[in-house]
Motif scaffolding. Structure first.
Motif, PDB file in Angstrom:
ATOM      1  N   VAL A 142      -0.365   5.076  -5.459  1.00  0.00           N
ATOM      2  CA  VAL A 142       0.749   6.032  -5.504  1.00  0.00           C
ATOM      3  C   VAL A 142       0.793   6.839  -4.216  1.00  0.00           C
ATOM      4  O   VAL A 142       1.858   7.051  -3.617  1.00  0.00           O
ATOM      5  N   ALA A 143      -0.366   7.300  -3.761  1.00  0.00           N
ATOM      6  CA  ALA A 143      -0.419   8.128  -2.558  1.00  0.00           C
ATOM      7  C   ALA A 143       0.106   7.383  -1.335  1.00  0.00           C
ATOM      8  O   ALA A 143       0.812   7.955  -0.497  1.00  0.00           O
ATOM      9  N   GLU A 144      -0.219   6.087  -1.215  1.00  0.00           N
ATOM     10  CA  GLU A 144       0.138   5.317  -0.024  1.00  0.00           C
ATOM     11  C   GLU A 144       1.372   4.448  -0.210  1.00  0.00           C
ATOM     12  O   GLU A 144       1.810   3.791   0.728  1.00  0.00           O
ATOM     13  N   ASN A 145       1.937   4.422  -1.429  1.00  0.00           N
ATOM     14  CA  ASN A 145       3.046   3.508  -1.734  1.00  0.00           C
ATOM     15  C   ASN A 145       2.655   2.081  -1.372  1.00  0.00           C
ATOM     16  O   ASN A 145       3.322   1.403  -0.574  1.00  0.00           O
ATOM     17  N   SER A 146       1.581   1.613  -1.963  1.00  0.00           N
ATOM     18  CA  SER A 146       1.018   0.305  -1.633  1.00  0.00           C
ATOM     19  C   SER A 146       1.975  -0.831  -1.992  1.00  0.00           C
ATOM     20  O   SER A 146       2.794  -0.718  -2.913  1.00  0.00           O
ATOM     21  N   GLY A 147       1.823  -1.933  -1.274  1.00  0.00           N
ATOM     22  CA  GLY A 147       2.658  -3.104  -1.516  1.00  0.00           C
ATOM     23  C   GLY A 147       1.817  -4.272  -1.973  1.00  0.00           C
ATOM     24  O   GLY A 147       1.359  -4.321  -3.099  1.00  0.00           O
ATOM     25  N   GLY A 148       1.595  -5.223  -1.056  1.00  0.00           N
ATOM     26  CA  GLY A 148       0.804  -6.382  -1.408  1.00  0.00           C
ATOM     27  C   GLY A 148       1.568  -7.666  -1.169  1.00  0.00           C
ATOM     28  O   GLY A 148       2.696  -7.679  -0.663  1.00  0.00           O
ATOM     29  N   ALA A 149       0.949  -8.760  -1.571  1.00  0.00           N
ATOM     30  CA  ALA A 149       1.490 -10.077  -1.264  1.00  0.00           C
ATOM     31  C   ALA A 149       2.832 -10.343  -1.942  1.00  0.00           C
ATOM     32  O   ALA A 149       3.656 -11.092  -1.414  1.00  0.00           O
ATOM     33  N   LEU A 189       9.990  11.988  -7.737  1.00  0.00           N
ATOM     34  CA  LEU A 189       9.070  10.847  -7.695  1.00  0.00           C
ATOM     35  C   LEU A 189       9.101  10.190  -6.322  1.00  0.00           C
ATOM     36  O   LEU A 189       8.063   9.837  -5.758  1.00  0.00           O
ATOM     37  N   GLY A 190      10.306  10.040  -5.787  1.00  0.00           N
ATOM     38  CA  GLY A 190      10.441   9.423  -4.478  1.00  0.00           C
ATOM     39  C   GLY A 190       9.762  10.217  -3.385  1.00  0.00           C
ATOM     40  O   GLY A 190       9.314   9.661  -2.383  1.00  0.00           O
ATOM     41  N   ALA A 191       9.687  11.544  -3.578  1.00  0.00           N
ATOM     42  CA  ALA A 191       9.020  12.392  -2.593  1.00  0.00           C
ATOM     43  C   ALA A 191       7.501  12.286  -2.704  1.00  0.00           C
ATOM     44  O   ALA A 191       6.791  12.252  -1.702  1.00  0.00           O
ATOM     45  N   VAL A 192       6.987  12.196  -3.917  1.00  0.00           N
ATOM     46  CA  VAL A 192       5.537  12.222  -4.131  1.00  0.00           C
ATOM     47  C   VAL A 192       4.904  10.864  -3.840  1.00  0.00           C
ATOM     48  O   VAL A 192       3.832  10.783  -3.232  1.00  0.00           O
ATOM     49  N   VAL A 193       5.551   9.777  -4.290  1.00  0.00           N
ATOM     50  CA  VAL A 193       4.984   8.450  -4.035  1.00  0.00           C
ATOM     51  C   VAL A 193       5.044   8.179  -2.529  1.00  0.00           C
ATOM     52  O   VAL A 193       6.090   8.215  -1.911  1.00  0.00           O
ATOM     53  N   GLY A 194       3.899   7.947  -1.933  1.00  0.00           N
ATOM     54  CA  GLY A 194       3.822   7.740  -0.500  1.00  0.00           C
ATOM     55  C   GLY A 194       3.567   9.002   0.295  1.00  0.00           C
ATOM     56  O   GLY A 194       3.530   8.964   1.525  1.00  0.00           O
ATOM     57  N   SER A 195       3.339  10.129  -0.385  1.00  0.00           N
ATOM     58  CA  SER A 195       3.118  11.398   0.321  1.00  0.00           C
ATOM     59  C   SER A 195       1.663  11.587   0.752  1.00  0.00           C
ATOM     60  O   SER A 195       1.306  12.623   1.311  1.00  0.00           O
ATOM     61  N   GLU A 196       0.817  10.620   0.469  1.00  0.00           N
ATOM     62  CA  GLU A 196      -0.559  10.566   0.966  1.00  0.00           C
ATOM     63  C   GLU A 196      -1.402  11.774   0.565  1.00  0.00           C
ATOM     64  O   GLU A 196      -2.227  12.264   1.331  1.00  0.00           O
ATOM     65  N   GLY A 197      -1.183  12.260  -0.660  1.00  0.00           N
ATOM     66  CA  GLY A 197      -2.017  13.339  -1.175  1.00  0.00           C
ATOM     67  C   GLY A 197      -1.751  14.696  -0.561  1.00  0.00           C
ATOM     68  O   GLY A 197      -2.553  15.613  -0.745  1.00  0.00           O
ATOM     69  N   THR A 198      -0.630  14.849   0.142  1.00  0.00           N
ATOM     70  CA  THR A 198      -0.338  16.130   0.797  1.00  0.00           C
ATOM     71  C   THR A 198       0.505  17.055  -0.066  1.00  0.00           C
ATOM     72  O   THR A 198       0.753  18.196   0.339  1.00  0.00           O
ATOM     73  N   ARG A 439       6.801  19.694   2.442  1.00  0.00           N
ATOM     74  CA  ARG A 439       5.377  19.877   2.192  1.00  0.00           C
ATOM     75  C   ARG A 439       5.077  21.322   1.798  1.00  0.00           C
ATOM     76  O   ARG A 439       4.307  21.579   0.866  1.00  0.00           O
ATOM     77  N   CYS A 440       5.682  22.270   2.494  1.00  0.00           N
ATOM     78  CA  CYS A 440       5.436  23.683   2.206  1.00  0.00           C
ATOM     79  C   CYS A 440       6.007  24.096   0.852  1.00  0.00           C
ATOM     80  O   CYS A 440       5.487  25.019   0.214  1.00  0.00           O
ATOM     81  N   ALA A 441       7.079  23.422   0.416  1.00  0.00           N
ATOM     82  CA  ALA A 441       7.635  23.731  -0.900  1.00  0.00           C
ATOM     83  C   ALA A 441       6.643  23.412  -2.004  1.00  0.00           C
ATOM     84  O   ALA A 441       6.568  24.112  -3.026  1.00  0.00           O
ATOM     85  N   PHE A 442       5.860  22.370  -1.824  1.00  0.00           N
ATOM     86  CA  PHE A 442       4.847  21.998  -2.808  1.00  0.00           C
ATOM     87  C   PHE A 442       3.547  22.768  -2.596  1.00  0.00           C
ATOM     88  O   PHE A 442       2.845  23.061  -3.557  1.00  0.00           O
TER      89      PHE A 442
END
Length: 481
Positions: A142-149, A189-198, A439-442
């Motif tokens: 979730v943090a990195e919005n992982s993909g894969g093959a 959700l779109g903001a958090v997924v891929g936000s790298e834990g920030t 980022r500052c809003a969160f």
């Protein structure tokens, strides 16, 4: 600091708070081993309530923190802070709910990627499948919005996350999204997924799963050059075929993987293209013959079709062995994660070969060919002074080559600490200011995974535009780098 440690032990229990140097060394790096840092403490909470307690304790003490799952990330995103706390969610491994009637699964963040598909098999599966799927955790995905093959056909993590339970930087618990695919309101959700834990820590994740395909057919085609393989990829997609997966390895990756997996791949060939079709049986049969013909027309004189599930798994084992197999080529490697337009594959691969020759270094290429997500592996010997720095410099030039053809600095590994210096090459100051405002809003106090993603330290309250000294700088409490 001793008071904070006592509070952490009160929340999670003495046995799950590590402060000794030998204990903390386990967590000093993620999968990108070039970066190291030892936190003041590592805490392993077992529940949402314990995560809340840890985050609240850090907030009261003004101590930054980093959330970490399995630690398999490849951008330094889970790198600890020497003055911070590491929140390790690997104990949170419950599959909370399996609702196949609605194709939904709810899991805790420490559940591994492969475990999700195992929990819903054989009728359903979870499509995002990073090569590290047997160890990487859903929280990190979730943090990195992982993909894969299989991301070419099925999409990335963001396409499968329906809802999240989050602990914000002040310890508040919130839920965003839900079971439905498109809830009303802003797309948080779109903001958090891929936000790298920030922005927050995910403590529960609601995922969408897919019905298992009726049939799966897999082949691997060998070519003399990566240019031929790249042309085959473009021809397959232009023909209207949408493979479940389309992966490529170059000569060096073939050699290393074959030495590990023993699949009988011909060492010395320039490229191996793995193509998998899935779906309705009749459609797969017809389109599969078309893919074989395209590969042969693009120069392949050796197309091997998996005869059964065992051979299919061997093909995939060989592909997914590529990263660990590099240890047979060199003691160390620097992995990158650039993205390019699919039609630029031959051009960029040739540029990578040129750069490798200029630097007198070996670069193995393993990548998700369908969506142009490259994973060049720059091989080096860390025991030789200057080799690591040379490898990092070369990997940066490879990212530049991706950007020059309209690509991106990351497809699924994230920015973390490794690629944040490249962010201004993709985004101007107004873009970066917009990211910072979100980022500052969160996290107005800036305690959630600081020092990652953004190219320079930014403080909440800074005014976008020409440089002005922040009040904390004026007071001598912060320094601009």
């Amino acid at each position: 600091m001793s008071e904070l440690v006592r509070e952490l032990r009160r929340v999670a229990g003495d046995e799950w708070v590590y402060t000794q140097a030998d204990q903390l060394r386990t967590y000093e790096s993620d999968g990108l081993l070039q970066y190291h840092a030892v936190p003041i403490a590592a805490v392993l909470p077992a529940s949402t309530e314990e995560v809340q307690g840890v985050v609240r304790a850090c907030a009261r003490a003004g101590v930054p923190w980093v959330a970490r799952g399995s630690g398999s990330g490849l951008s330094g995103g889970a790198l600890p802070l020497t003055d911070g706390v590491l929140i390790v969610v690997s104990r949170m491994q419950r599959i909370v709910e399996v609702d196949l009637d609605n194709a939904r699964v709810c899991v805790e963040p420490g559940v591994t990627n492969a475990s999700v598909s195992a929990a819903v098999a054989p009728d359903y599966f979870y499509p995002p499948d990073p090569s590290s799927q047997i160890v990487c955790s859903i929280g990190g995905n979730v943090a990195e919005n992982s993909g894969g093959a299989h991301c070419f056909k099925y999409g990335f993590t963001t396409n499968y996350v329906c809802g999240l339970e989050l602990v914000l930087a002040d310890g508040e618990r919130v839920e965003i999204g839900g079971r439905e695919l498109d809830p009303p309101g802003y797309d948080l959700l779109g903001a958090v997924v891929g936000s790298e834990g920030t922005l927050a820590v995910a403590t529960k994740v609601w995922l969408r799963v897919m019905p298992s395909p009726e049939t799966v057919k897999t082949l691997v085609a060998f070519f003399d050059t990566t240019r031929q393989g790249g042309e085959a990829v473009s021809a397959i997609v232009q023909a209207g075929v949408v493979p479940g997966a389309i992966e490529m390895m170059d000569a060096l990756a073939i050699r290393a993987s074959e030495e590990m997996a023993h699949a009988g791949y011909p060492v010395g060939r320039g490229a191996a293209l793995l193509v998998e079709l899935d779906g309705a049986e009749h459609e797969c049969e017809a389109r599969f013959d078309e893919v074989v013909a395209i590969c042969e027309s693009c120069g392949s004189d050796d197309v091997r079709v998996a005869r059964d599930e065992a051979e299919r798994q061997l093909f995939w084992k060989t592909r997914k062995a590529a990263f660990p197999a590099m240890g047979r080529i060199a003691p160390n490697y620097f992995v990158q994660d650039g993205v390019i337009p699919r039609t630029k594959l031959p051009e960029v691969l040739e540029r990578i070969d040129q750069l490798a020759a200029e630097y007198d270094m070996q670069v193995a290429n393993v990548f998700h060919a369908g969506d142009g997500n490259l994973h060049p592996l720059v091989c080096y010997d860390g025991a030789v002074p200057g080799e690591a720095e040379k490898a990092e410099e070369l990997s940066g030039l490879i990212l530049d080559a991706c950007l020059e053809v309209g690509g991106s600095i990351t497809g699924e590994h994230g920015v973390g600490v490794d690629k944040k210096k490249h962010m201004p090459k993709m985004f101007d100051e107004s873009d970066l200011d917009a990211f910072q405002r979100l980022r500052c809003a969160f996290d107005p106090a800036g305690l959630a995974n600081p020092g990652k993603v953004m190219p320079t330290p930014r403080l909440c309250g800074e005014v976008p535009g020409p440089y002005r000294r922040h009040p904390l700088e004026v007071a001598g409490l912060a320094e601009r780098f």
